[in-house]
Design an enzyme around this catalytic site. Sequence first.
Site, PDB file in Angstrom:
ATOM      1  CD  GLU A  23      -2.971  -0.777  -0.001  1.00 42.33           C
ATOM      2  OE1 GLU A  23      -3.131  -0.438  -1.191  1.00 42.33           O
ATOM      3  OE2 GLU A  23      -3.324  -1.876   0.438  1.00 42.33           O
ATOM      4  CG  HIS A  24      -0.166   4.884   0.463  1.00 35.48           C
ATOM      5  ND1 HIS A  24      -0.485   6.180   0.188  1.00 35.48           N
ATOM      6  CD2 HIS A  24      -1.314   4.309   0.907  1.00 35.48           C
ATOM      7  CE1 HIS A  24      -1.757   6.402   0.482  1.00 35.48           C
ATOM      8  NE2 HIS A  24      -2.293   5.274   0.920  1.00 35.48           N
ATOM      9  CB  THR A  25       4.676   0.292  -2.393  1.00 37.19           C
ATOM     10  OG1 THR A  25       3.544  -0.504  -2.737  1.00 37.19           O
ATOM     11  CG2 THR A  25       5.062   0.010  -0.957  1.00 37.19           C
ATOM     12  CB  SER A  38     -22.698   5.867 -15.745  1.00 42.71           C
ATOM     13  OG  SER A  38     -22.494   4.968 -14.668  1.00 42.71           O
ATOM     14  CB  SER A  91      -9.627   0.264  -8.208  1.00 45.44           C
ATOM     15  OG  SER A  91      -9.070   1.289  -8.993  1.00 45.44           O
ATOM     16  CB  SER A  92     -15.457   1.976  -8.988  1.00 44.64           C
ATOM     17  OG  SER A  92     -15.310   3.286  -8.456  1.00 44.64           O
ATOM     18  CB  SER A  93     -11.316   5.391 -10.253  1.00 46.66           C
ATOM     19  OG  SER A  93     -10.253   4.842  -9.527  1.00 46.66           O
ATOM     20  CG  ASP A 121      -5.963   1.313  -8.205  1.00 47.00           C
ATOM     21  OD1 ASP A 121      -5.288   0.580  -7.457  1.00 47.00           O
ATOM     22  OD2 ASP A 121      -6.589   2.317  -7.815  1.00 47.00           O
TER      23      ASP A 121
HETATM   24  P1  ADP Z   1     -12.581   3.786  -6.011  1.00 48.64           P
HETATM   25  O1  ADP Z   1     -11.682   3.767  -7.206  1.00 48.64           O
HETATM   26  O2  ADP Z   1     -11.943   3.226  -4.797  1.00 48.64           O
HETATM   27  O3  ADP Z   1     -13.898   3.140  -6.268  1.00 48.64           O
HETATM   28  P2  ADP Z   1     -12.456   6.606  -6.505  1.00 48.64           P
HETATM   29  O4  ADP Z   1     -12.831   7.793  -5.711  1.00 48.64           O
HETATM   30  O5  ADP Z   1     -11.077   6.502  -7.009  1.00 48.64           O
HETATM   31  O6  ADP Z   1     -12.867   5.318  -5.668  1.00 48.64           O
HETATM   32  O7  ADP Z   1     -13.402   6.529  -7.783  1.00 48.64           O
HETATM   33  C1  ADP Z   1     -14.807   6.576  -7.644  1.00 48.64           C
HETATM   34  C2  ADP Z   1     -15.380   7.555  -8.651  1.00 48.64           C
HETATM   35  O8  ADP Z   1     -15.227   7.030  -9.990  1.00 48.64           O
HETATM   36  C3  ADP Z   1     -16.878   7.741  -8.509  1.00 48.64           C
HETATM   37  O9  ADP Z   1     -17.180   8.719  -7.542  1.00 48.64           O
HETATM   38  C4  ADP Z   1     -17.285   8.173  -9.901  1.00 48.64           C
HETATM   39  O10 ADP Z   1     -16.991   9.551 -10.116  1.00 48.64           O
HETATM   40  C5  ADP Z   1     -16.335   7.371 -10.790  1.00 48.64           C
HETATM   41  N1  ADP Z   1     -16.953   6.114 -11.253  1.00 48.64           N
HETATM   42  C6  ADP Z   1     -16.533   4.868 -10.981  1.00 48.64           C
HETATM   43  N2  ADP Z   1     -17.326   3.950 -11.567  1.00 48.64           N
HETATM   44  C7  ADP Z   1     -18.269   4.617 -12.230  1.00 48.64           C
HETATM   45  C8  ADP Z   1     -19.393   4.243 -13.040  1.00 48.64           C
HETATM   46  N3  ADP Z   1     -19.688   2.956 -13.274  1.00 48.64           N
HETATM   47  N4  ADP Z   1     -20.155   5.234 -13.577  1.00 48.64           N
HETATM   48  C9  ADP Z   1     -19.852   6.521 -13.353  1.00 48.64           C
HETATM   49  N5  ADP Z   1     -18.820   6.937 -12.601  1.00 48.64           N
HETATM   50  C10 ADP Z   1     -18.029   6.010 -12.038  1.00 48.64           C
HETATM   51 MG    MG Z   2      -9.877   4.857  -7.383  1.00 51.16          MG
END
Ligand code: ADP
Ligand code: MG
Length: 392
Positions: free
Chosen positions: A41-43, A75, A136-138, A182
């Site tokens: 983590e954080h590496t 989305s 990591s939804s991002s 990620d």
């Molecule tokens: P994590 O990566 O841990 O989930 P982050 O803060 O890095 O958290 O990313 C989350 C952000 O990514 C959400 O607030 C949104 O802006 C965007 N995001 C992720 N998945 C979607 C999706 N399926 N549709 C729209 N925006 C998304």
């Molecule tokens: Mg993220």
Amino acid sequence: MERTVIDIPSAESTADDFEDRYGRRPDGVWSAPGRVNLIGEHTDYNDGLVFPFAIERRTWAAVGHREDRLLTVHSGAMPEPAQASLDALSPDGFDGWSAYVFGVVWAMEQRGVSLEGRTGFDLMLASDVPLGAGLSSSAAIECAVAIALNDEWELGLTRRELIYICQLAENGAVGAPTGNMDQTASLMGEPGHGVLIDVRAETADPVPLHFADEELELLVIDTRVHHEHATGGYGARRKSCEDGAAAMGVDSLRDLGEADLPRALETLDDETYRRVKHVITENARVARTAEVVQQDGPRAIGDLLVQSHASMRDDFEISCPELDLAVETALTQGAVGARMTGGGFGGAAIALVDAGRAEEVGAAVEAAFAESGFTAPIVFVVNPAAGAHRDL
Ligand code: ADP
Ligand code: MG
């Protein structure tokens, strides 16, 4: 154990959503997974070692070309669609979540992809990666869009190049100063394998984890405490690492090892020392985890996970009471190992538990949270799964 997800999307349902929205079938559907970081983590932004794996939870991107230069995106996770134009792509103009999508296109151009003469696209996104939970939804959204456009526009970019494009989108368009762990996990994951990443060497090697062979399951405990990478303590930790490296006279903390700790103790203030110590010892734990899991199997990595958590709690100070309680409860319940995972300040913890005991351990964590007056956590099992690919 799954108690909150109601409609689990799929490639097919995303194609159907696309048709409902745009009145035609998409040209294709691509998907990219979220990830869990097993250790490290954080590496990543310190040129170091990380060991995540891709999970079954994914973001799907259905794409259809347009005749004009517009980009539109819907989305399932968001009430409003977003639009941009290939003629005026700038991070200043991206609004909220759409920066993750249009930022990828912008980053492609920044890294040499010509947008001249190209036509736009309509995009439909669906996901079962929880947002902001440390899974990591991002990266899932960035990598799904990147791999889709790589095919749709026939760009022929390598996966390594897509990693850098997605990282640039997150750093330059979203404004989150993250490393590329990620994106690497999401693009390079393989079923049953972790991805051992050496950021400095730019390598990402699949390592078999043997969880199923050893009758283990990995439980994720989403504390539902939300972090905000773009504005939170993440940037402050990153700065401490840069300051620590500069004071120690090295380009990055990767240049330091455990032998340098006495000099770091003399040179640095107490807080910077503890930040630097975390990164140095965490790199060593990642290397050891990859060795041990191959030599002795996943039951032998428990102590390394526990040490990693203690380092983040006490030295790097990125844990929180909910994460600590999740880890302690899982260990009391007999977990082989447990630690917080992801950037910290909330998000999720992981626990490696005997197969068949996940339900029981999860219930104990829920009970402990209720007793402490914390918001009920979301608990589920993940398996190491495939990286980004085309589905339809
Ligand atoms: P994590 O990566 O841990 O989930 P982050 O803060 O890095 O958290 O990313 C989350 C952000 O990514 C959400 O607030 C949104 O802006 C965007 N995001 C992720 N998945 C979607 C999706 N399926 N549709 C729209 N925006 C998304
Ligand atoms: Mg993220």
